[in-house]
Design an enzyme around this catalytic site. Structure first.
Site, PDB file in Angstrom:
ATOM      1  N   GLY A   1     -40.571 113.644  57.044  1.00 41.08           N
ATOM      2  CA  GLY A   1     -39.583 113.581  55.975  1.00 41.08           C
ATOM      3  C   GLY A   1     -39.589 114.177  55.044  1.00 41.08           C
TER       4      GLY A   1
ATOM      5  CB  VAL B   1     -47.506 105.521  63.712  1.00 40.09           C
ATOM      6  CG1 VAL B   1     -48.046 104.307  63.094  1.00 40.09           C
ATOM      7  CG2 VAL B   1     -47.956 107.081  62.986  1.00 40.09           C
TER       8      VAL B   1
ATOM      9  CG  PHE C   1     -30.268  99.990  33.354  1.00 35.10           C
ATOM     10  CD1 PHE C   1     -29.503  99.776  34.125  1.00 35.10           C
ATOM     11  CD2 PHE C   1     -30.621  99.123  32.493  1.00 35.10           C
ATOM     12  CE1 PHE C   1     -28.261  98.626  33.442  1.00 35.10           C
ATOM     13  CE2 PHE C   1     -30.250  97.568  32.282  1.00 35.10           C
ATOM     14  CZ  PHE C   1     -28.554  97.742  32.799  1.00 35.10           C
TER      15      PHE C   1
ATOM     16  CG  HIS D   1     -31.610 143.110  38.186  1.00 32.91           C
ATOM     17  ND1 HIS D   1     -32.335 143.083  40.082  1.00 32.91           N
ATOM     18  CD2 HIS D   1     -32.460 144.181  37.779  1.00 32.91           C
ATOM     19  CE1 HIS D   1     -33.144 143.877  40.009  1.00 32.91           C
ATOM     20  NE2 HIS D   1     -33.731 144.364  38.280  1.00 32.91           N
TER      21      HIS D   1
HETATM   22  P1  NAI Z   1     -36.346 110.812  56.343  1.00 33.87           P
HETATM   23  O1  NAI Z   1     -36.086 109.908  56.996  1.00 33.87           O
HETATM   24  O2  NAI Z   1     -35.946 111.895  55.553  1.00 33.87           O
HETATM   25  O3  NAI Z   1     -38.073 111.050  57.042  1.00 33.87           O
HETATM   26  C1  NAI Z   1     -38.209 110.053  57.948  1.00 33.87           C
HETATM   27  C2  NAI Z   1     -39.531 110.748  58.903  1.00 33.87           C
HETATM   28  O4  NAI Z   1     -40.170 110.250  59.549  1.00 33.87           O
HETATM   29  C3  NAI Z   1     -38.583 111.443  60.020  1.00 33.87           C
HETATM   30  O5  NAI Z   1     -38.768 112.585  60.226  1.00 33.87           O
HETATM   31  C4  NAI Z   1     -38.570 110.435  61.214  1.00 33.87           C
HETATM   32  O6  NAI Z   1     -38.673 111.445  62.678  1.00 33.87           O
HETATM   33  C5  NAI Z   1     -40.291 109.840  61.309  1.00 33.87           C
HETATM   34  N1  NAI Z   1     -40.070 108.560  62.062  1.00 33.87           N
HETATM   35  C6  NAI Z   1     -39.601 107.363  61.637  1.00 33.87           C
HETATM   36  N2  NAI Z   1     -40.817 106.378  62.620  1.00 33.87           N
HETATM   37  C7  NAI Z   1     -41.711 107.130  62.625  1.00 33.87           C
HETATM   38  C8  NAI Z   1     -43.105 106.749  63.164  1.00 33.87           C
HETATM   39  N3  NAI Z   1     -43.224 105.018  63.891  1.00 33.87           N
HETATM   40  N4  NAI Z   1     -43.667 107.572  63.437  1.00 33.87           N
HETATM   41  C9  NAI Z   1     -44.486 108.784  63.292  1.00 33.87           C
HETATM   42  N5  NAI Z   1     -42.871 109.683  62.118  1.00 33.87           N
HETATM   43  C10 NAI Z   1     -42.094 108.656  62.493  1.00 33.87           C
HETATM   44  O7  NAI Z   1     -37.461 109.245  55.181  1.00 33.87           O
HETATM   45  P2  NAI Z   1     -37.845 109.730  54.080  1.00 33.87           P
HETATM   46  O8  NAI Z   1     -38.794 110.767  53.580  1.00 33.87           O
HETATM   47  O9  NAI Z   1     -39.260 108.418  53.661  1.00 33.87           O
HETATM   48  O10 NAI Z   1     -37.091 109.849  52.411  1.00 33.87           O
HETATM   49  C11 NAI Z   1     -36.358 108.291  52.467  1.00 33.87           C
HETATM   50  C12 NAI Z   1     -35.291 109.061  51.665  1.00 33.87           C
HETATM   51  O11 NAI Z   1     -35.238 109.421  50.473  1.00 33.87           O
HETATM   52  C13 NAI Z   1     -34.190 110.168  52.171  1.00 33.87           C
HETATM   53  O12 NAI Z   1     -33.178 109.944  52.922  1.00 33.87           O
HETATM   54  C14 NAI Z   1     -33.851 110.945  51.969  1.00 33.87           C
HETATM   55  O13 NAI Z   1     -32.722 112.454  51.767  1.00 33.87           O
HETATM   56  C15 NAI Z   1     -34.531 110.880  50.808  1.00 33.87           C
HETATM   57  N6  NAI Z   1     -35.134 111.231  49.313  1.00 33.87           N
HETATM   58  C16 NAI Z   1     -34.343 112.562  48.364  1.00 33.87           C
HETATM   59  C17 NAI Z   1     -35.625 113.871  48.279  1.00 33.87           C
HETATM   60  C18 NAI Z   1     -34.961 114.344  47.814  1.00 33.87           C
HETATM   61  O14 NAI Z   1     -33.297 115.452  47.995  1.00 33.87           O
HETATM   62  N7  NAI Z   1     -35.766 115.784  47.544  1.00 33.87           N
HETATM   63  C19 NAI Z   1     -36.369 113.506  47.696  1.00 33.87           C
HETATM   64  C20 NAI Z   1     -36.961 111.829  48.506  1.00 33.87           C
HETATM   65  C21 NAI Z   1     -36.383 110.716  48.689  1.00 33.87           C
END
Ligand code: NAI
Length: 456
Positions: free
Chosen positions: A185, A240, A37, A442
């Protein structure tokens, strides 16, 4: 077969909150969760990563204590085993809190996998092991999982433990010497921020020419600069193409290069979990692997709703919370609609980034007539008093026609906490002249919003 008013599949933020609200409203509710959960958010995502990042913050402070007039004798060191132990303790406390809330609201909790078997006149048939139940209403909240693309060597090295996803990285009990992060990301940057603070040589390989995806361009540059100062190296515009046991291969400007790694974090996005739950047995419509929902969280099948990452709309826990409430309200006959235009987002790097609404670019793409204002956070006394790196900025986007705020983008301490105040101003469409009349405490860093408003 036992008949329930509501069955929820998935006990993450979307699922457990839906069950809790429904139980509270008196619906006979059952929630299925096959792992733990709290889902990804509490167990292997949002919350555990914040415990890591807070340890890094304390470590950074200790290493730079003299800048604040504090003498620390001896060498500071990170005890990664303890960091993981502490994280596990935090997770345990929160998960038991969620279970307690479900119990208090008379929700029947099933720690088991559930599959949709079909439909009868009485409702939807849900099967779990040898048991079968009928749900008058169903909420699917099965979440998302990391994307692991068919890059040569990626899957093999995931099996051997060289490659990690968000799950494994949060159980890593040592600090790798060389960490390569695939994807710049949110997850990639938060983990790059942590591991570079605590001593890894971190390289982020990102396909696009900027980090942090849709984040406002100037803020993304400042974040990159601050992380570079901590030692993070960025390979932008780099795709990559292969993962080996000692490094990551990428293509940039037509050339193939390799960056050495002891560990690799794969963080290139997440995809909805829609396989193996029997959605096809009742004919739920999907698009690009995610369940299609309307703004009342309804699917195309009567009495079946989908909330959270599984609908692929905005993959954030706080979106799932609100979607869960919208679904339950509609089930209860109280008309409620989801709006996605004012959802704040936070990147918990150090410094953190808080954003909400339109950027100048996205507003212009929508044909809106906007003006922007950007001021340094050094306008805030508390910000200067508490920081030694002073790069933070606050950027506001204003709709000229309505004289209201439509976007805010801030990088600097606490921005993730006070961004919600700006969200409220945007959501309630408060006129700029009325925002000027609000009294801010403030000295606070959030006074920057008031300063920015008066700088328009
Ligand atoms: P993301 O979608 O934020 O970023 C993935 C990145 O990988 C993109 O910039 C993309 O251009 C790059 N990418 C894709 N294929 C690639 C390749 N072959 N070689 C190099 N770069 C490549 O995904 P992430 O960071 O995995 O997060 C996943 C989800 O989790 C998101 O929806 C995010 O909003 C959520 N999340 C939110 C957080 C927060 O709000 N603080 C914290 C952690 C995750």
């Amino acid at each position: 077969m036992e008949i329930l008013d509501l069955i929820v599949i998935g006990g993450g933020p979307g699922g457990y909150l839906a069950a809790e609200r429904a139980g509270h409203a008196g619906l006979k509710t059952m929630v299925f969760e096959k792992r733990a959960f709290g889902g990804v958010c509490l167990n292997e995502g949002c919350v555990p990563s914040k415990t890591f990042l807070n340890s890094a913050k304390v470590y950074d402070y200790a290493n730079h204590a003299e800048k604040y007039g504090v003498k620390v004798d001896g060498k500071t060191a990170i005890d990664q085993k303890f960091v993981v132990q502490r994280k596990n303790g935090v997770v345990k406390m929160l998960v038991s809190g969620v279970e307690g809330q479900l119990k208090r609201n008379h929700v029947i909790m099933k720690k088991a996998e559930a599959v949709i078997e079909g439909k009868t006149d009485e409702g939807i048939v849900i099967k779990s092991g040898d048991e079968k139940f009928i749900a008058k209403r169903l909420i699917v909240a099965t979440g998302s999982m990391p994307v692991v693309p068919p890059i040569p060597g990626l899957r093999e090295n995931l099996e051997t433990g060289v490659v990690m996803t968000n799950r494994e990285v949060l159980d890593l009990d040592h600090i790798p010497e060389k960490l390569v992060v695939i994807g710049g990301g949110v997850i990639g940057l938060e983990m790059a921020s942590y591991f570079s603070s605590v001593g890894s040589k971190v390289t982020v390989v990102e396909m696009l020419n900027k980090i942090a995806g849709p984040t406002e361009a100037e803020i993304s540059k400042i974040l990159q600069k601050t992380l570079e100062r901590k030692g993070v190296e960025f390979k932008l515009g780099a795709k990559v193409t292969g993962v080996e046991k000692d490094g990551v291969v990428y293509e940039k400007d037509g050339k193939t290069e390799k960056v050495p790694a002891d560990k690799v974090l794969c963080s290139i996005g997440r995809r909805a979990v829609t396989q193996g739950i029997g959605l096809e047995n009742i004919g739920v419509n999907m698009e690009r692997g995610a369940i299609i929902t309307d703004d009342m969280m309804r699917t195309n099948v009567a009495n079946v709703y989908a909330v959270g990452d599984v609908n692929g709309k905005v993959m954030l826990a706080h979106t799932a919370y609100r979607e869960a409430e919208v679904a339950v309200n509609n089930i209860l006959g109280k008309k409620d609609r989801m709006r996605y235009n004012v959802i704040p987002s936070v990147i918990y790097t150090n410094p953190e980034v808080g954003s909400v609404g339109e950027t100048e670019e996205s507003a212009k793409q929508k044909g809106l007539d906007v003006k922007t204002v950007s001021i340094p956070l050094t306008y805030s006394g508390r910000y200067i008093a508490e920081n030694t790196d002073l790069d933070g900025i606050c950027k506001l986007v204003i709709n000229k026609k309505t004289n209201t705020l439509i976007g805010a983008h801030i990088i600097g301490s606490y921005s993730g906490e006070y961004i919600v105040a700006v969200s409220a101003m945007i959501d309630l469409e408060v006129d700029i002249e009325n925002i000027k009349k609000l009294v801010f405490p403030h000295p606070t860093v959030c006074e920057i919003v008031r300063e920015a408003i008066f700088s328009i």
